[in-house]
Design a protein around this motif. Structure first.
Motif, PDB file in Angstrom:
ATOM      1  N   GLY A 163       0.813  -1.206   0.000  1.00  0.00           N
ATOM      2  CA  GLY A 163       0.000   0.000   0.000  1.00  0.00           C
ATOM      3  C   GLY A 163       0.844   1.251   0.000  1.00  0.00           C
ATOM      4  O   GLY A 163       2.061   1.202   0.237  1.00  0.00           O
ATOM      5  N   ALA A 164       0.197   2.357  -0.268  1.00  0.00           N
ATOM      6  CA  ALA A 164       0.903   3.634  -0.237  1.00  0.00           C
ATOM      7  C   ALA A 164       1.408   3.890   1.175  1.00  0.00           C
ATOM      8  O   ALA A 164       0.648   3.891   2.123  1.00  0.00           O
ATOM      9  CB  ALA A 164      -0.039   4.742  -0.677  1.00  0.00           C
ATOM     10  N   ARG A 165       2.708   4.049   1.302  1.00  0.00           N
ATOM     11  CA  ARG A 165       3.369   4.358   2.590  1.00  0.00           C
ATOM     12  C   ARG A 165       3.287   3.215   3.593  1.00  0.00           C
ATOM     13  O   ARG A 165       3.639   3.407   4.747  1.00  0.00           O
ATOM     14  CB  ARG A 165       2.770   5.632   3.218  1.00  0.00           C
ATOM     15  N   ARG A 166       2.802   2.057   3.200  1.00  0.00           N
ATOM     16  CA  ARG A 166       2.739   0.946   4.160  1.00  0.00           C
ATOM     17  C   ARG A 166       2.894  -0.373   3.431  1.00  0.00           C
ATOM     18  O   ARG A 166       2.162  -0.666   2.482  1.00  0.00           O
ATOM     19  CB  ARG A 166       1.419   0.962   4.921  1.00  0.00           C
ATOM     20  N   ILE A 167       3.859  -1.167   3.894  1.00  0.00           N
ATOM     21  CA  ILE A 167       4.075  -2.496   3.338  1.00  0.00           C
ATOM     22  C   ILE A 167       3.746  -3.509   4.428  1.00  0.00           C
ATOM     23  O   ILE A 167       4.264  -3.415   5.540  1.00  0.00           O
ATOM     24  CB  ILE A 167       5.544  -2.681   2.896  1.00  0.00           C
ATOM     25  N   VAL A 168       2.893  -4.455   4.111  1.00  0.00           N
ATOM     26  CA  VAL A 168       2.551  -5.512   5.063  1.00  0.00           C
ATOM     27  C   VAL A 168       3.315  -6.753   4.661  1.00  0.00           C
ATOM     28  O   VAL A 168       3.023  -7.374   3.637  1.00  0.00           O
ATOM     29  CB  VAL A 168       1.032  -5.789   5.067  1.00  0.00           C
ATOM     30  N   VAL A 169       4.325  -7.097   5.445  1.00  0.00           N
ATOM     31  CA  VAL A 169       5.142  -8.254   5.106  1.00  0.00           C
ATOM     32  C   VAL A 169       4.427  -9.540   5.498  1.00  0.00           C
ATOM     33  O   VAL A 169       3.567  -9.553   6.377  1.00  0.00           O
ATOM     34  CB  VAL A 169       6.526  -8.185   5.782  1.00  0.00           C
ATOM     35  N   LEU A 170       4.831 -10.607   4.837  1.00  0.00           N
ATOM     36  CA  LEU A 170       4.226 -11.905   5.119  1.00  0.00           C
ATOM     37  C   LEU A 170       4.662 -12.380   6.496  1.00  0.00           C
ATOM     38  O   LEU A 170       3.877 -12.979   7.229  1.00  0.00           O
ATOM     39  CB  LEU A 170       4.661 -12.897   4.042  1.00  0.00           C
ATOM     40  N   THR A 171       5.889 -12.130   6.859  1.00  0.00           N
ATOM     41  CA  THR A 171       6.400 -12.473   8.166  1.00  0.00           C
ATOM     42  C   THR A 171       7.410 -11.427   8.617  1.00  0.00           C
ATOM     43  O   THR A 171       8.205 -10.943   7.824  1.00  0.00           O
ATOM     44  CB  THR A 171       7.053 -13.866   8.172  1.00  0.00           C
ATOM     45  N   ALA A 172       7.350 -11.118   9.904  1.00  0.00           N
ATOM     46  CA  ALA A 172       8.292 -10.142  10.477  1.00  0.00           C
ATOM     47  C   ALA A 172       9.535 -10.831  11.035  1.00  0.00           C
ATOM     48  O   ALA A 172      10.414 -10.168  11.587  1.00  0.00           O
ATOM     49  CB  ALA A 172       7.609  -9.336  11.569  1.00  0.00           C
ATOM     50  N   ARG A 173       9.579 -12.150  10.880  1.00  0.00           N
ATOM     51  CA  ARG A 173      10.763 -12.885  11.330  1.00  0.00           C
ATOM     52  C   ARG A 173      11.830 -12.804  10.254  1.00  0.00           C
ATOM     53  O   ARG A 173      11.704 -13.453   9.202  1.00  0.00           O
ATOM     54  CB  ARG A 173      10.396 -14.342  11.620  1.00  0.00           C
ATOM     55  N   TYR A 174      12.853 -12.026  10.487  1.00  0.00           N
ATOM     56  CA  TYR A 174      13.863 -11.784   9.474  1.00  0.00           C
ATOM     57  C   TYR A 174      14.657 -13.035   9.132  1.00  0.00           C
ATOM     58  O   TYR A 174      15.308 -13.082   8.080  1.00  0.00           O
ATOM     59  CB  TYR A 174      14.806 -10.662   9.912  1.00  0.00           C
ATOM     60  N   ASP A 175      14.634 -14.043   9.994  1.00  0.00           N
ATOM     61  CA  ASP A 175      15.356 -15.281   9.705  1.00  0.00           C
ATOM     62  C   ASP A 175      14.493 -16.283   8.954  1.00  0.00           C
ATOM     63  O   ASP A 175      14.929 -17.396   8.669  1.00  0.00           O
ATOM     64  CB  ASP A 175      15.894 -15.908  10.982  1.00  0.00           C
ATOM     65  N   ASP A 176      13.261 -15.881   8.621  1.00  0.00           N
ATOM     66  CA  ASP A 176      12.371 -16.771   7.893  1.00  0.00           C
ATOM     67  C   ASP A 176      12.824 -16.896   6.443  1.00  0.00           C
ATOM     68  O   ASP A 176      13.473 -16.009   5.893  1.00  0.00           O
ATOM     69  CB  ASP A 176      10.949 -16.220   7.963  1.00  0.00           C
ATOM     70  N   ASP A 177      12.426 -18.005   5.815  1.00  0.00           N
ATOM     71  CA  ASP A 177      12.801 -18.233   4.420  1.00  0.00           C
ATOM     72  C   ASP A 177      12.200 -17.199   3.475  1.00  0.00           C
ATOM     73  O   ASP A 177      12.660 -17.062   2.340  1.00  0.00           O
ATOM     74  CB  ASP A 177      12.359 -19.629   3.974  1.00  0.00           C
ATOM     75  N   TYR A 178      11.169 -16.475   3.925  1.00  0.00           N
ATOM     76  CA  TYR A 178      10.554 -15.476   3.070  1.00  0.00           C
ATOM     77  C   TYR A 178      11.327 -14.158   3.059  1.00  0.00           C
ATOM     78  O   TYR A 178      10.865 -13.181   2.467  1.00  0.00           O
ATOM     79  CB  TYR A 178       9.101 -15.233   3.485  1.00  0.00           C
ATOM     80  N   TRP A 179      12.466 -14.142   3.722  1.00  0.00           N
ATOM     81  CA  TRP A 179      13.387 -13.004   3.644  1.00  0.00           C
ATOM     82  C   TRP A 179      14.678 -13.478   2.987  1.00  0.00           C
ATOM     83  O   TRP A 179      15.153 -14.585   3.269  1.00  0.00           O
ATOM     84  CB  TRP A 179      13.714 -12.460   5.034  1.00  0.00           C
ATOM     85  N   GLY A 180      15.244 -12.650   2.119  1.00  0.00           N
ATOM     86  CA  GLY A 180      16.541 -12.953   1.560  1.00  0.00           C
ATOM     87  C   GLY A 180      17.644 -12.639   2.545  1.00  0.00           C
ATOM     88  O   GLY A 180      17.391 -12.094   3.632  1.00  0.00           O
ATOM     89  N   GLN A 181      18.877 -12.964   2.136  1.00  0.00           N
ATOM     90  CA  GLN A 181      20.029 -12.753   3.007  1.00  0.00           C
ATOM     91  C   GLN A 181      20.580 -11.337   2.898  1.00  0.00           C
ATOM     92  O   GLN A 181      21.400 -10.929   3.722  1.00  0.00           O
ATOM     93  CB  GLN A 181      21.125 -13.767   2.668  1.00  0.00           C
ATOM     94  N   GLY A 182      20.160 -10.619   1.890  1.00  0.00           N
ATOM     95  CA  GLY A 182      20.572  -9.231   1.759  1.00  0.00           C
ATOM     96  C   GLY A 182      21.748  -9.026   0.827  1.00  0.00           C
ATOM     97  O   GLY A 182      22.538  -9.940   0.582  1.00  0.00           O
ATOM     98  N   THR A 183      21.853  -7.822   0.309  1.00  0.00           N
ATOM     99  CA  THR A 183      22.984  -7.417  -0.524  1.00  0.00           C
ATOM    100  C   THR A 183      23.415  -6.018  -0.078  1.00  0.00           C
ATOM    101  O   THR A 183      22.564  -5.142   0.127  1.00  0.00           O
ATOM    102  CB  THR A 183      22.629  -7.464  -2.023  1.00  0.00           C
ATOM    103  N   GLN A 184      24.715  -5.836   0.079  1.00  0.00           N
ATOM    104  CA  GLN A 184      25.249  -4.586   0.615  1.00  0.00           C
ATOM    105  C   GLN A 184      25.334  -3.523  -0.479  1.00  0.00           C
ATOM    106  O   GLN A 184      25.878  -3.777  -1.563  1.00  0.00           O
ATOM    107  CB  GLN A 184      26.628  -4.814   1.207  1.00  0.00           C
TER     108      GLN A 184
END
Length: 129
Positions: free
Chosen positions: A103-124
């Motif tokens: 949504g505008a100005r708001r993102i509802v993530v599927l899970t707030a657990r950053y270690d969940d498989d639905y989060w990537g590992q990140g890129t610097q």
């Protein structure tokens, strides 16, 4: 198996550009939207941009609107974040994640657990002044 893999980060001078990629495994872009978040040292993770499932709509945080562009390629099950006119304050680790709502100005993530498989590992991303 669900996996999101980011790439494309690097070191760039202020004013430069980078394109981040998020390759999605285990579900399709028609199942969930995708959001890009970033986290700078000592700061909370913040939403940057999102694209709804099937690419119907996009949204951006005020800090990047007009400079960043999110897009998707359903055939490659990949979401991109084109980052232009980069500033030193854009320096952070960038993550992609599955979202339930974009949504505008708001993102509802599927899970707030950053270690969940639905989060990537990140890129610097590092922007030098």
């Amino acid at each position: 198996e669900v996996q999101l893999v980011e790439s494309g980060g690097g070191l760039v001078q202020a004013g430069g550009s980078l394109r981040l990629s998020c390759v999605v495994h285990g579900f399709t872009l028609g199942d969930h939207g995708i959001g890009w978040f970033r986290q700078a040292p000592g700061q909370e993770r913040e939403g940057v941009s999102c694209i709804s499932r099937n690419g119907g709509s996009t949204n951006y945080s005020p800090s990047v609107e007009g400079r960043f562009a999110i897009s998707s390629d359903n055939a490659k099950n990949t979401v991109y974040l084109q980052m232009n006119s980069l500033k030193p304050e854009d320096t952070a680790i960038y993550y992609c994640t599955a979202v339930a709502a974009c949504g505008a100005r708001r993102i509802v993530v599927l899970t707030a657990r950053y270690d969940d498989d639905y989060w990537g590992q990140g890129t610097q991303v590092t922007v030098s002044s």
